[in-house]
Design a protein around this motif. Structure first.
Motif, PDB file in Angstrom:
ATOM      1  N   UNK A  42     -43.170  -0.211  40.725  1.00  0.00           N
ATOM      2  CA  UNK A  42     -42.732   1.086  40.336  1.00  0.00           C
ATOM      3  C   UNK A  42     -43.653   0.919  38.667  1.00  0.00           C
ATOM      4  N   UNK A  43     -43.429  -0.120  37.902  1.00  0.00           N
ATOM      5  CA  UNK A  43     -44.011  -0.010  36.681  1.00  0.00           C
ATOM      6  C   UNK A  43     -45.529  -0.069  36.938  1.00  0.00           C
ATOM      7  N   UNK A  44     -46.041  -0.667  37.731  1.00  0.00           N
ATOM      8  CA  UNK A  44     -47.534  -0.680  37.983  1.00  0.00           C
ATOM      9  C   UNK A  44     -48.081   0.536  38.186  1.00  0.00           C
ATOM     10  N   UNK A  45     -47.154   1.391  39.162  1.00  0.00           N
ATOM     11  CA  UNK A  45     -47.704   2.520  39.615  1.00  0.00           C
ATOM     12  C   UNK A  45     -47.471   3.620  38.315  1.00  0.00           C
ATOM     13  N   UNK A  46     -46.426   3.500  37.582  1.00  0.00           N
ATOM     14  CA  UNK A  46     -46.521   4.628  36.257  1.00  0.00           C
ATOM     15  C   UNK A  46     -47.295   4.173  35.231  1.00  0.00           C
TER      16      UNK A  46
ATOM     17  N   UNK B 116     -33.514   4.198  34.033  1.00  0.00           N
ATOM     18  CA  UNK B 116     -32.823   4.835  35.328  1.00  0.00           C
ATOM     19  C   UNK B 116     -32.830   3.544  36.424  1.00  0.00           C
ATOM     20  N   UNK B 117     -31.571   3.329  36.469  1.00  0.00           N
ATOM     21  CA  UNK B 117     -31.193   2.141  37.462  1.00  0.00           C
ATOM     22  C   UNK B 117     -31.837   2.383  38.736  1.00  0.00           C
TER      23      UNK B 117
ATOM     24  N   UNK C 205     -41.595  13.790  33.188  1.00  0.00           N
ATOM     25  CA  UNK C 205     -41.347  14.348  31.623  1.00  0.00           C
ATOM     26  C   UNK C 205     -40.273  13.493  30.941  1.00  0.00           C
ATOM     27  N   UNK C 206     -39.542  12.693  31.949  1.00  0.00           N
ATOM     28  CA  UNK C 206     -38.350  12.025  31.154  1.00  0.00           C
ATOM     29  C   UNK C 206     -38.930  10.372  31.319  1.00  0.00           C
ATOM     30  N   UNK C 207     -38.372   9.738  30.013  1.00  0.00           N
ATOM     31  CA  UNK C 207     -38.641   8.584  29.927  1.00  0.00           C
ATOM     32  C   UNK C 207     -37.655   7.839  30.896  1.00  0.00           C
ATOM     33  N   UNK C 208     -38.450   6.906  31.975  1.00  0.00           N
ATOM     34  CA  UNK C 208     -37.513   5.975  32.839  1.00  0.00           C
ATOM     35  C   UNK C 208     -37.473   4.605  32.681  1.00  0.00           C
TER      36      UNK C 208
ATOM     37  N   UNK D 134     -44.215   1.417  24.755  1.00  0.00           N
ATOM     38  CA  UNK D 134     -44.868   2.238  25.711  1.00  0.00           C
ATOM     39  C   UNK D 134     -43.832   2.738  26.605  1.00  0.00           C
ATOM     40  N   UNK D 135     -43.458   4.041  26.301  1.00  0.00           N
ATOM     41  CA  UNK D 135     -42.673   4.662  27.398  1.00  0.00           C
ATOM     42  C   UNK D 135     -43.325   5.222  28.630  1.00  0.00           C
ATOM     43  N   UNK D 136     -42.647   4.925  29.711  1.00  0.00           N
ATOM     44  CA  UNK D 136     -43.132   5.464  31.118  1.00  0.00           C
ATOM     45  C   UNK D 136     -42.361   6.399  31.199  1.00  0.00           C
ATOM     46  N   UNK D 137     -43.098   7.650  31.790  1.00  0.00           N
ATOM     47  CA  UNK D 137     -42.270   8.810  32.130  1.00  0.00           C
ATOM     48  C   UNK D 137     -42.567   9.177  33.495  1.00  0.00           C
TER      49      UNK D 137
END
Length: 103
Positions: A8-12, A81-82, A59-62, A53-56
């Motif tokens: 998920x992090x890599x995708x974001x 976001x758990x 439009x929301x930081x997750x 670095x916020x990942x959105x």
């Protein structure tokens, strides 16, 4: 690191060069800076800098990433976001993660 969370992090991150480093991040446990902090350490405690670095998502930081001073190394991860952990038998706080040996 948890495979679903890493993916998920890599995708974001998309084309950001940090995306290529996520799968190999070590896990040093949960941050112990306070009783309520649940950040996942990917560098030894005390390695974080003020750089972030916020990942959105929509439009929301997750997820919030803390970076080293160069901005080239992820030092810890704050999962806001758990649900991004995916399904697992592993937990940290409420989510189990298996520590990886330090390199």
């Amino acid at each position: 690191m948890h495979p679903h969370l890493s993916a998920t992090i890599a995708w974001l991150l998309g084309i950001n060069p940090l995306a290529r480093t996520v799968a190999d991040l070590p896990y040093f446990g949960v941050c112990g800076c306070s009783r309520t902090c649940q950040n996942l350490l990917t560098s030894p405690p005390g390695s974080a800098s003020p750089r972030s670095l916020p990942l959105l998502l929509d439009g929301e930081e997750v997820i919030g990433l803390s970076l080293d001073p160069t901005g080239m190394v992820i030092t810890d991860i704050e999962v806001r976001d758990p649900t991004l952990y995916g399904q697992s038998n592993e937990t940290s706080g409420n989510i189990r993660l298996r520590p990886q040996p330090s390199r």
